[in-house]
Enzyme design. Sequence first.
Site, short mmCIF file in Angstrom:
data_model
loop_
_atom_site.label_atom_id
_atom_site.label_comp_id
_atom_site.label_asym_id
_atom_site.label_seq_id
_atom_site.Cartn_x
_atom_site.Cartn_y
_atom_site.Cartn_z
N HIS A 1 7.09 -0.87 0.78
CA HIS A 1 5.89 -0.06 0.82
C HIS A 1 6.05 0.96 1.94
O HIS A 1 6.77 0.73 2.92
CB HIS A 1 4.70 -0.99 1.10
CG HIS A 1 3.35 -0.38 0.95
ND1 HIS A 1 2.80 0.42 1.94
CD2 HIS A 1 2.42 -0.45 -0.03
CE1 HIS A 1 1.60 0.80 1.56
NE2 HIS A 1 1.34 0.30 0.37
N CYS B 1 2.67 3.64 -3.44
CA CYS B 1 3.15 3.77 -2.06
C CYS B 1 4.59 3.26 -1.92
O CYS B 1 4.97 2.71 -0.89
CB CYS B 1 2.23 3.03 -1.08
SG CYS B 1 0.61 3.78 -0.92
N GLN C 1 1.78 -9.03 -0.24
CA GLN C 1 1.68 -9.49 -1.62
C GLN C 1 1.99 -10.97 -1.77
O GLN C 1 1.57 -11.60 -2.75
CB GLN C 1 2.64 -8.69 -2.51
CG GLN C 1 2.33 -7.22 -2.60
CD GLN C 1 1.01 -6.93 -3.30
OE1 GLN C 1 0.57 -7.69 -4.15
NE2 GLN C 1 0.38 -5.82 -2.94
N LYS D 1 -6.29 -8.85 0.14
CA LYS D 1 -5.46 -9.27 -0.98
C LYS D 1 -5.49 -10.79 -1.20
O LYS D 1 -4.87 -11.29 -2.13
CB LYS D 1 -4.01 -8.79 -0.77
CG LYS D 1 -3.88 -7.27 -0.73
CD LYS D 1 -2.42 -6.86 -0.59
CE LYS D 1 -2.28 -5.37 -0.27
NZ LYS D 1 -2.63 -4.51 -1.40
#
Length: 404
Positions: free
Chosen positions: A121, A362, A201, A224
Amino acid sequence: MVVTDIRQQFPILGRTVKGKPLVYFDNAATSQKPQSVIDALSHYYAHYNANIHRGIHTLAEEATHAYEAARFAVQEFIGAAEVEEIIFTRGTTEGINLVAYTWGRQNIAAGDEIIISGMEHHSNIVPWQIVCEEKNAILKVIPVKDNGELDMDAYKSLLSSKTKLVSIVQVSNSLGTVNPVKEMIGAAHEVGAKVLVDGAQSAVHLDIDVQDMDCDFFAFSGHKVYGPTGIGALYGKKELLENMPVFQGGGEMIREVTFEKTTYNDLPYKYEAGTPNIADTIALKTALDFIKDTGKESIRKHEAELLAYATAQLQAIPGLTIIGQAGNKVSLVSFVIDGVHPQDMGVLLDNMGIAVRTGHHCTQPLMKRFGIPGTIRASFAVYNQKEEIDVLIAGLHKAIKMLT
């Protein structure tokens, strides 16, 4: 785990978009929030809103207790040895920048090398570019193979006595690839390098144990993991954090201030200047409790079924190519369709009430590596259902007819 019962905990899933029931497949960007998290936020403001740590009145003590309880929850969630190793941040991006501007500026010198991967990212690229430019150091990149996995042989060949840091994403936000970070950390430590793991993530999908992983730093974001925006955490090994310079100056991060000299507070407060994001920190604990109560193993099993089902359905669509087909993935599928721009598809799907993410996510260098401007990304969470995937597939067929 009963998905219909889980869905009842998320009020936003009952709304409509453009007159259609919402199908939310943008979970890799941000997950939706259960009612318990929403209630935790409002309860703080309605019942014990106060600044923390220094107040002696009841509200301040209650707020301080709830805030620090969240720190213990994060410690347990990622398996840190000591609670002092948990620093609250605005999210993964701030955690990475904190390490870059403190440890990085202190330890990187001219000619040193920092290794990242080709699937990072932007938040795990730009801070290291800044450090390398300032220090005249060298940024090296691990190549990504055609199937979306890292080239581990190339990684090992990049490591040398010049390597001072490896900063690697555990799970790709664009491909869903799960990287073998434990193996990568071991190899980096053999040459004396430190390792930062981007867990933005991975934290919601994988069991995280920073001690077993043996990473030096680990960062993740609350929004997240079914928690609020604007809150996250950075883990660092205690001995590293103690020897790093401060990041920001202000209240709480100090022990004593005079006009001649300032002495700094102990961990973790050394890195938490100013009034923190109290409400969202407290609600983060509620989000982690939701994951714990639901059970990560149950969540993983459900999400794996969704991924397998979606992958099979998508592969049957003529002209559709899945980008990133690693052997080990989380519940995310990224794809392109011949003759269709991702943004156009995203607009048409939104008109059908289906929320997906389109663009470069991104990760512009990764898109360039695959020779595409971007992808259509559908990412799944604990509350998603196969029936929603059927809606997506039908929507794709309809949109393709309109666009081609």
